[in-house]
Design an enzyme around this catalytic site. Sequence first.
Site, PDB file in Angstrom:
ATOM      1  N   THR A  13       0.209   4.394   1.294  1.00  0.00           N
ATOM      2  CA  THR A  13       0.168   5.085   2.575  1.00  0.00           C
ATOM      3  C   THR A  13       0.630   4.160   3.694  1.00  0.00           C
ATOM      4  O   THR A  13       0.103   3.061   3.869  1.00  0.00           O
ATOM      5  CB  THR A  13      -1.257   5.580   2.864  1.00  0.00           C
ATOM      6  OG1 THR A  13      -1.708   6.361   1.764  1.00  0.00           O
ATOM      7  CG2 THR A  13      -1.283   6.409   4.128  1.00  0.00           C
TER       8      THR A  13
ATOM      9  N   ASP B 146       0.861  -1.177   0.000  1.00  0.00           N
ATOM     10  CA  ASP B 146       0.000   0.000   0.000  1.00  0.00           C
ATOM     11  C   ASP B 146       0.900   1.229   0.000  1.00  0.00           C
ATOM     12  O   ASP B 146       1.996   1.206   0.558  1.00  0.00           O
ATOM     13  CB  ASP B 146      -0.883  -0.015   1.254  1.00  0.00           C
ATOM     14  CG  ASP B 146      -1.950   1.074   1.213  1.00  0.00           C
ATOM     15  OD1 ASP B 146      -2.159   1.650   0.134  1.00  0.00           O
ATOM     16  OD2 ASP B 146      -2.547   1.345   2.269  1.00  0.00           O
TER      17      ASP B 146
ATOM     18  N   ASP C  45      -1.156  -1.461   6.817  1.00  0.00           N
ATOM     19  CA  ASP C  45      -1.249  -0.979   8.193  1.00  0.00           C
ATOM     20  C   ASP C  45      -2.658  -0.541   8.559  1.00  0.00           C
ATOM     21  O   ASP C  45      -2.950  -0.320   9.728  1.00  0.00           O
ATOM     22  CB  ASP C  45      -0.279   0.181   8.421  1.00  0.00           C
ATOM     23  CG  ASP C  45      -0.622   1.398   7.568  1.00  0.00           C
ATOM     24  OD1 ASP C  45      -1.443   1.261   6.647  1.00  0.00           O
ATOM     25  OD2 ASP C  45      -0.060   2.479   7.823  1.00  0.00           O
TER      26      ASP C  45
END
Length: 735
Positions: free
Chosen positions: A283, A281, A506
């Site tokens: 971010t 990902d 996350d």
Amino acid sequence: MAVAKKNTVPRRTSRSLSAIIRANVFTFFNLVIGVLWALILIFGQWQDSLFGLVIVANSMIGIVQELRAKRTLDRLAVVNEAPVTVRRDGRDELVHPEEIALGDVILLGPGDRVLVDGEVVAAQGLEIDESLLTGEADPVHKKPGDQMLSGSFAVAGSGAFVATKVGEDAYAAVLTRQASRFSLAHSDLRDGVAKFIKYITWLVIPIGALLIYSQLRHNEDFGSAITGAVAGIVTMIPEGLVLMTSIAFAVGVVRLGQRDALVQELPAIEGLARVDVLCVDKTGTLTAGGMDVDEVIPLRQDAPVGSALAALAHADPRPNATAQAIQACYPEAPGWTSTDIVPFSSARKWSGATFDGHGTWSLGAPDVLLPPGTQEYGTAATLAATGARVVALCRTENREPVALITLKQRIRPDARETLKYFAEQGVTVKVISGDNPDAVSAIATYLDIPGGDRAVDARTLPSDDDEKLAEILESHTVFGRVTPQQKRLFVAALQSRGHTVAMTGDGVNDVLALKDADLGIAMGAGSPATKAVAQVVLLDNKFASLPEVVAEGRRVLANIERVSNLFLTKTFYAIALSLVVGVLGMVFPFAPRHSTLVNALTIGVPALFLALGPTAERSLPGFVPRVLRFAVPAGLITGAGVILSFSAAGGDRTAAVVTLFLVTWWVLILIARPLNAWKIMLVGAMAILFALALAIPFTRAFFELGTGGWTAVGISAAAAAGISIAVKLTGTLRT
């Protein structure tokens, strides 16, 4: 006054001390070797019973290594356990999960796990993902009075519930324990080793019986017959193979723990070595956590932009990173009273609220909230193309765009080098983000990710054509506007093409994909739900830790394959020798003391070093057939060489022992390739020790050795050449 029951559940990150001792002491091979050891002590000479020390060594080494791994895991598991917010006596406080008691009011926000069962007492747009319990991916809206089940987690909104069942009484106590359990099961590698053991066990029984029968017929001395039979049977048993496998895994866990990487399931070590596609990902992985408001661009001069942004950001009791950045920019709330709130979710890409007297406002992705083709839509796309994160503020009643807000993201300084490592190791990186494709493309291009300039908008991808989706995923590397459900589909599509897929994440939107990936890797600062389903948690929250983690996995599996070749070569030459001796009624070519000497110098000691040595090889599928292609011809040729040397020397066991050592020493060299300084020192030291055993009068007498003769050396050279040719032809010769 009765004390409220606490949420006490035994920690299961590793086996208990008693379980570790039982697993390492009470094994089938220890039983067999123990019986054979007793027979030698009763009927043979004590010098031939040295192999019995293998039981003690195997058990002690295995116990010590697993205890080291247990201490590391238990320590890291405590660090990884996220505290829980409970409301007691009107105050909110953070408590350890085990301190939750019946009747506690537990507060929830996006990403929080539901650790106990309870009843909802407050909810503001609260959405709960129960996929770990039901398999359904769609979140469930909760309202006061609804039931909460442990094992689920919040994906949007906020709320509170009263704990009604805690500890082992909770609905999914077993499931939640297993989410952070150190498991020894479900490993292709361990299954492969188990298959070897199973088949060898079935071979040992009839061949051992034949050998005992032939030795009793050939030898008038019962003690000599038992000694000969035991020599063959002991050599057939790969007594150190399971031990070396366990040691390599345990040491891998300890080494990763020293790098602040928590391995929650043992097969994760195996997955690390086999990964060939890494989905990341943007971010939190390529960019560091947190953002800063860069610019607020008003689109309507008469709109209260600052007040609306502040009201929306402060209305959310559990703000995400975007809302936190806006709160930092507008620290004072305007005093607007919210009457309805729609919290942000990754699936919607927006959040909103209705304020008494001020209307309804929404904040989210411009390409979701703004009509395509409008000037504002184009402006937002232009800004996103620079790599900025862009959100739009709108009046929800008429979808009127009021402002565009750009946020600065912090690219991790180590991201470029980390990505370069994976490219060199043949691991393809796929960037899968929920952000605007142009913004993702800009960052991917900056980091020199191949294909970064050709980002794909996931909203254009087929939803009902798995084959087409897999083709697009093969040919592209950067994807934007990916929903949580699509991330899961992406993982499945890549797996359908034979890839071993690792997924990093996350946020709560990564949970489904992490759960389905061959290897889920969560950041230490990620949501509790994300860390619960991941097999590996990077507690230091560093993307740069991944190369070391992957390298450790590769080291473990490549080295286990090396030592498997060693042990199974021994097994197959012992089987060949035992069959020939049993059928022809010969004396077994060597005694147990001889096999103890040769095995220690060509297998036992070298295997310990090879199992723990550094290597950068990537593990490939086909572990079992590849090992057999090496071990079977190597073992058969070794056995033939020993029989030939024994016969040519007129039954001189020293000639057989010399041939056995020289040929298996050459096998060690082939397995240790590519050779470097420490490996050359290792194989050289083994040769020197054997030469000393032949040269020193005490050891020569102890092991009943003579000189061996040049005939044995010549036969050994021919057998070594034959093995080299055989493994070259079977494609198992290391380069």
